[in-house]
Write a protein that holds these residues in place. Structure first.
Motif, short mmCIF file in Angstrom:
data_model
loop_
_atom_site.label_atom_id
_atom_site.label_comp_id
_atom_site.label_asym_id
_atom_site.label_seq_id
_atom_site.Cartn_x
_atom_site.Cartn_y
_atom_site.Cartn_z
N ALA A 106 0.37 -1.39 -0.07
CA ALA A 106 -0.43 0.17 -0.32
C ALA A 106 1.01 0.93 0.19
O ALA A 106 0.57 1.75 -0.78
CB ALA A 106 -1.44 0.22 0.99
N VAL A 107 1.28 1.44 0.99
CA VAL A 107 2.45 2.73 0.91
C VAL A 107 3.84 2.41 1.05
O VAL A 107 4.65 1.17 0.69
CB VAL A 107 2.27 3.33 2.39
CG1 VAL A 107 1.12 2.98 2.91
CG2 VAL A 107 2.73 2.37 3.80
N VAL A 125 -3.36 3.07 -0.79
CA VAL A 125 -4.21 2.08 0.71
C VAL A 125 -6.19 1.97 0.13
O VAL A 125 -6.72 2.72 -0.65
CB VAL A 125 -4.60 3.16 1.48
CG1 VAL A 125 -5.70 2.60 2.56
CG2 VAL A 125 -2.69 3.71 2.52
N ILE A 134 1.54 -4.71 6.27
CA ILE A 134 1.27 -4.94 7.35
C ILE A 134 0.01 -5.04 7.68
O ILE A 134 -0.29 -4.80 6.95
CB ILE A 134 2.24 -4.06 8.77
CG1 ILE A 134 1.09 -1.78 8.21
CG2 ILE A 134 3.30 -3.41 8.08
CD1 ILE A 134 0.40 -1.36 9.48
N ALA A 135 -0.68 -5.11 9.12
CA ALA A 135 -2.16 -6.04 8.58
C ALA A 135 -2.69 -6.27 10.53
O ALA A 135 -1.84 -5.81 11.32
CB ALA A 135 -2.19 -6.85 8.66
N GLY A 136 -3.72 -6.10 10.64
CA GLY A 136 -4.45 -6.30 12.19
C GLY A 136 -3.76 -7.97 12.01
O GLY A 136 -4.86 -8.01 11.05
N MET A 181 -11.47 0.00 8.55
CA MET A 181 -10.92 -1.07 9.01
C MET A 181 -11.17 -1.16 11.04
O MET A 181 -11.84 -0.17 10.72
CB MET A 181 -9.33 0.20 9.51
CG MET A 181 -8.30 -0.35 10.14
SD MET A 181 -6.86 0.93 10.33
CE MET A 181 -6.31 0.91 8.67
N GLU A 192 -6.68 -8.93 9.33
CA GLU A 192 -7.27 -8.67 8.07
C GLU A 192 -5.96 -6.72 7.83
O GLU A 192 -5.08 -6.87 8.11
CB GLU A 192 -8.48 -7.04 8.89
CG GLU A 192 -7.92 -6.47 9.81
CD GLU A 192 -9.68 -5.60 10.41
OE1 GLU A 192 -10.16 -6.16 10.86
OE2 GLU A 192 -9.62 -4.47 10.13
N ALA A 193 -6.96 -6.97 6.19
CA ALA A 193 -5.42 -5.85 5.78
C ALA A 193 -6.57 -4.76 4.43
O ALA A 193 -7.88 -5.18 4.95
CB ALA A 193 -4.36 -5.98 5.12
N MET A 194 -6.38 -4.15 3.75
CA MET A 194 -7.04 -3.66 3.01
C MET A 194 -6.71 -3.58 1.92
O MET A 194 -7.34 -3.04 1.11
CB MET A 194 -7.07 -1.84 3.19
CG MET A 194 -7.67 -2.05 4.88
SD MET A 194 -7.77 0.19 5.30
CE MET A 194 -8.88 1.07 4.50
N GLU A 195 -6.11 -4.53 1.31
CA GLU A 195 -5.36 -4.50 -0.51
C GLU A 195 -5.45 -6.00 -0.70
O GLU A 195 -5.86 -6.32 -1.65
CB GLU A 195 -4.34 -4.41 -0.26
CG GLU A 195 -4.46 -2.55 0.00
CD GLU A 195 -3.95 -2.14 1.46
OE1 GLU A 195 -3.67 -2.72 2.09
OE2 GLU A 195 -4.25 -0.95 1.92
N ARG A 225 1.90 -10.53 5.21
CA ARG A 225 1.34 -9.58 5.50
C ARG A 225 2.25 -9.64 7.35
O ARG A 225 1.80 -10.98 8.59
CB ARG A 225 -0.18 -9.54 6.47
CG ARG A 225 -1.68 -9.24 5.38
CD ARG A 225 -1.13 -7.58 5.00
NE ARG A 225 -1.68 -7.39 3.96
CZ ARG A 225 -2.18 -6.64 3.29
NH1 ARG A 225 -1.32 -5.41 4.18
NH2 ARG A 225 -2.44 -5.58 2.29
N ASN A 230 -0.44 -4.58 14.50
CA ASN A 230 -1.85 -3.91 15.51
C ASN A 230 -2.80 -5.17 15.59
O ASN A 230 -3.01 -6.12 14.84
CB ASN A 230 -1.96 -3.15 15.18
CG ASN A 230 -3.14 -3.26 14.03
OD1 ASN A 230 -2.44 -2.70 12.96
ND2 ASN A 230 -4.43 -3.41 14.05
N ARG A 283 -4.34 3.71 17.31
CA ARG A 283 -3.60 3.85 16.94
C ARG A 283 -1.91 3.68 17.30
O ARG A 283 -0.82 3.67 16.99
CB ARG A 283 -3.99 5.56 15.66
CG ARG A 283 -2.84 5.47 14.87
CD ARG A 283 -3.15 4.32 13.46
NE ARG A 283 -2.25 4.65 12.89
CZ ARG A 283 -0.37 4.73 12.14
NH1 ARG A 283 0.64 4.65 13.41
NH2 ARG A 283 -0.30 5.25 11.42
N TRP A 298 0.46 1.13 17.54
CA TRP A 298 0.49 0.53 16.40
C TRP A 298 2.31 0.22 16.83
O TRP A 298 2.96 1.19 17.05
CB TRP A 298 0.13 0.68 15.12
CG TRP A 298 -1.25 0.66 15.03
CD1 TRP A 298 -2.65 0.72 15.58
CD2 TRP A 298 -1.05 0.58 14.04
NE1 TRP A 298 -3.47 0.35 15.00
CE2 TRP A 298 -3.24 0.83 13.81
CE3 TRP A 298 -0.95 0.65 12.88
CZ2 TRP A 298 -4.30 0.20 12.72
CZ3 TRP A 298 -2.39 0.81 11.33
CH2 TRP A 298 -3.80 0.38 11.29
N ILE A 313 4.14 -0.41 14.37
CA ILE A 313 4.37 -0.01 12.82
C ILE A 313 6.15 -0.58 12.44
O ILE A 313 6.01 -1.72 11.25
CB ILE A 313 4.52 1.10 11.98
CG1 ILE A 313 3.04 1.46 12.44
CG2 ILE A 313 5.03 1.02 10.60
CD1 ILE A 313 2.22 2.45 11.73
#
Ligand SMILES: O=C(O)c1cccc(C(=O)CC[C@H]2O[C@@H](n3cnc4c(=O)[nH]cnc43)[C@H](O)[C@@H]2O)c1
Length: 234
Positions: free
Chosen positions: A8-9, A54, A80-82, A152, A172-175, A194, A198, A205, A208, A210
């Protein structure tokens, strides 16, 4: 073997590149749409590592643009991921045996209805089982479901609902689902790797980790190409 790695980033992209680098050369270049990628070359592997943005839409668009530009053997979503406790602790790495779009569908008075049950498409992609299992083993990673969400999770109630709906969930993640949709359109295998930054649950936040997760991602990518090369060997 040519890999497309989609993060993502930029921080995630750079963590993956550090792991892949080893003795290999790294060159920065632009992919279509002006997105920046690092290309790691050497020892029979070329890996283009892209920061596509993202969320599943940006991930699908970035992946599709890259796949239209060059031939690849495999597509890997990474970042990264939760993590769902207790199975996936902060600082650990997970590899997906299934990539599921957990919020693609409809709410109803009786609960969530996945998009496939509405008669449209799918909300699940399956990485190749033997390869994803071998990669998880080589990385010392957990192996289970990784959810993709556009929103999220930020409450204990939502975390519990997702865990109840997906008993094998680790993260869980977003991509991931967006990357997997683009890979499937090109009939390419997909993996999702992943590192947990967190716990999934009430949003905090500030807690986290990271840096720890990015270090774990770098370590994982340091072990990745030997595992892929071993699996690809006749
Ligand atoms: O601030 C930084 O230095 C930084 C470095 C690397 C990555 C980030 C991100 O915020 C990445 C966002 C990315 O992370 C995934 N993610 C992480 N935790 C969760 C979660 O609990 N639920 C869903 N997604 C999560 C997600 O894929 C985001 O795209 C910041």
């Amino acid at each position: 073997m040519r890999l497309l790695v989609v993060t993502a980033v930029a921080g995630e992209r750079d963590a993956a590149v550090r792991g892949l680098r080893g003795a290999r050369d790294v060159q920065e270049h632009l992919l279509p749409g002006g997105r920046s990628a690092a290309s790691v070359q050497g020892a029979g592997v070329v890996a283009d590592v892209l920061a596509a943005g993202v969320g599943p839409g940006a991930a699908a668009a970035g992946t599709a643009a890259a796949l239209a530009h060059a031939p690849y053997d495999i597509v890997i979503c990474a970042g990264i991921a939760g993590g769902f406790a207790p199975a996936a602790r902060v600082g650990s790495v997970v590899v997906a045996d299934a990539i599921i779009a957990a919020d693609l569908g409809s709410e109803s008075p009786d609960g969530f209805i996945p998009v496939a049950d509405l008669g449209f498409g799918t909300s699940r992609h399956l990485p190749p089982a033997a390869l994803s299992r071998a990669v998880a083993d080589a990385l010392g990673a957990g192996y289970g479901t990784v959810l993709t969400l556009s929103t999220m999770t930020g409450t204990a109630g939502r975390a519990a609902e997702l865990a109840a709906r997906h008993p094998s969930v680790l993260a869980e993640a977003m991509e991931g689902f967006g990357v997997a949709e683009a890979a499937a359109a090109h009939r390419l295998p997909v993996l999702e790797i992943r590192a947990i930054s967190n716990p999934v649950g009430p949003r905090d936040r500030a807690s986290w980790r990271i840096g720890d997760a990015l270090t774990a991602l770098t370590d994982a990518f340091g072990k990745l190409t030997p595992a892929l090369e071993q699996e690809a060997a006749p």
